[in-house]
Design a protein around this motif. Sequence first.
Motif, PDB file in Angstrom:
ATOM      1  N   VAL A  87       0.883  -1.161   0.000  1.00 27.60           N
ATOM      2  CA  VAL A  87       0.000   0.000   0.000  1.00 27.60           C
ATOM      3  C   VAL A  87       0.923   1.213   0.000  1.00 27.60           C
ATOM      4  O   VAL A  87       1.854   1.292   0.809  1.00 27.60           O
ATOM      5  CB  VAL A  87      -0.902   0.020   1.258  1.00 27.60           C
ATOM      6  N   ARG A  88       0.670   2.148  -0.915  1.00 20.99           N
ATOM      7  CA  ARG A  88       1.529   3.329  -1.045  1.00 20.99           C
ATOM      8  C   ARG A  88       0.685   4.596  -1.036  1.00 20.99           C
ATOM      9  O   ARG A  88      -0.406   4.613  -1.578  1.00 20.99           O
ATOM     10  CB  ARG A  88       2.305   3.278  -2.353  1.00 20.99           C
ATOM     11  N   LYS A  89       1.244   5.647  -0.444  1.00 22.20           N
ATOM     12  CA  LYS A  89       0.551   6.934  -0.446  1.00 22.20           C
ATOM     13  C   LYS A  89       1.584   8.040  -0.318  1.00 22.20           C
ATOM     14  O   LYS A  89       2.574   7.905   0.401  1.00 22.20           O
ATOM     15  CB  LYS A  89      -0.442   7.009   0.721  1.00 22.20           C
ATOM     16  N   THR A  90       1.335   9.139  -1.017  1.00 22.63           N
ATOM     17  CA  THR A  90       2.204  10.307  -0.968  1.00 22.63           C
ATOM     18  C   THR A  90       1.371  11.534  -0.627  1.00 22.63           C
ATOM     19  O   THR A  90       0.288  11.712  -1.176  1.00 22.63           O
ATOM     20  CB  THR A  90       2.906  10.525  -2.330  1.00 22.63           C
ATOM     21  N   VAL A  91       1.877  12.337   0.295  1.00 22.64           N
ATOM     22  CA  VAL A  91       1.244  13.620   0.607  1.00 22.64           C
ATOM     23  C   VAL A  91       2.318  14.699   0.591  1.00 22.64           C
ATOM     24  O   VAL A  91       3.504  14.422   0.798  1.00 22.64           O
ATOM     25  CB  VAL A  91       0.516  13.633   1.976  1.00 22.64           C
ATOM     26  N   THR A  92       1.877  15.919   0.334  1.00 22.21           N
ATOM     27  CA  THR A  92       2.791  17.060   0.363  1.00 22.21           C
ATOM     28  C   THR A  92       2.277  18.052   1.396  1.00 22.21           C
ATOM     29  O   THR A  92       1.081  18.346   1.439  1.00 22.21           O
ATOM     30  CB  THR A  92       2.872  17.734  -1.016  1.00 22.21           C
ATOM     31  N   ILE A  93       3.194  18.524   2.227  1.00 17.86           N
ATOM     32  CA  ILE A  93       2.854  19.552   3.215  1.00 17.86           C
ATOM     33  C   ILE A  93       3.752  20.752   2.970  1.00 17.86           C
ATOM     34  O   ILE A  93       4.841  20.627   2.431  1.00 17.86           O
ATOM     35  CB  ILE A  93       2.984  19.030   4.667  1.00 17.86           C
ATOM     36  N   ASN A  94       3.266  21.922   3.348  1.00 18.23           N
ATOM     37  CA  ASN A  94       4.050  23.124   3.086  1.00 18.23           C
ATOM     38  C   ASN A  94       4.686  23.732   4.329  1.00 18.23           C
ATOM     39  O   ASN A  94       5.306  24.769   4.255  1.00 18.23           O
ATOM     40  CB  ASN A  94       3.190  24.173   2.373  1.00 18.23           C
ATOM     41  N   ARG A  95       4.547  23.057   5.452  1.00 19.63           N
ATOM     42  CA  ARG A  95       5.170  23.531   6.694  1.00 19.63           C
ATOM     43  C   ARG A  95       5.574  22.338   7.545  1.00 19.63           C
ATOM     44  O   ARG A  95       4.841  21.365   7.640  1.00 19.63           O
ATOM     45  CB  ARG A  95       4.216  24.403   7.513  1.00 19.63           C
ATOM     46  N   TYR A  96       6.695  22.476   8.199  1.00 15.50           N
ATOM     47  CA  TYR A  96       7.187  21.427   9.099  1.00 15.50           C
ATOM     48  C   TYR A  96       6.159  21.117  10.186  1.00 15.50           C
ATOM     49  O   TYR A  96       6.029  19.982  10.617  1.00 15.50           O
ATOM     50  CB  TYR A  96       8.509  21.890   9.718  1.00 15.50           C
TER      51      TYR A  96
END
Length: 190
Positions: A130-139
């Motif tokens: 199972v794979r998933k990618t997310v992007t966040i813009n702050r630590y």
Amino acid sequence: KKAKNIYIKSFSVYNDDETVSDDAEEVETKKYKKASSSFKDSLMGQDFTDYMSEVIVEYEDYNLISDDVINNQVESLQGKMAASGDDDESVKKIMRAIDSDCIIYGRIIKDSAGNFTISAVLLNRKSSSVRKTVTINRYRYLDSAARALAHYLLTKDDSYINKFKKEMRNKEEDLNEAEENRLNELLGIE
């Protein structure tokens, strides 16, 4: 039903100058520069792992294998873990060595704009991954992203990711509104 043994390999941290799309299910296989081995970068990977662990212990279907257990295994295992890449075959060797039913691993890619693209994989010994990618813009969203990804990997339920993204958008709107109000106050003072 017997609980599955699960291990979380500390997430690797990389630097990149390009932003990976937010809806990408899998990070393209291209070369990333390994982030400096600074304490902060290694801490980021370990923190992410710890946040995921907090979620996994809530699930009765899984027994979390602790790092203490791993450290008590054969010394060569530590060498395998350090030398292994973030590919399925390398990780399967670790799974066999520690007698784990599944393992979570992944990477955090920092770009020059301050965004973090997090790719997580749950690899089962007997079935698919199972794979998933997310992007966040702050630590500051790292812990929430880790928790949402852990829930998603264990359940394949998109609602955890969708809820996380909505909360992140709401917080960003609040931050932008607060910044705008602060600027208007400063302009009003002058």
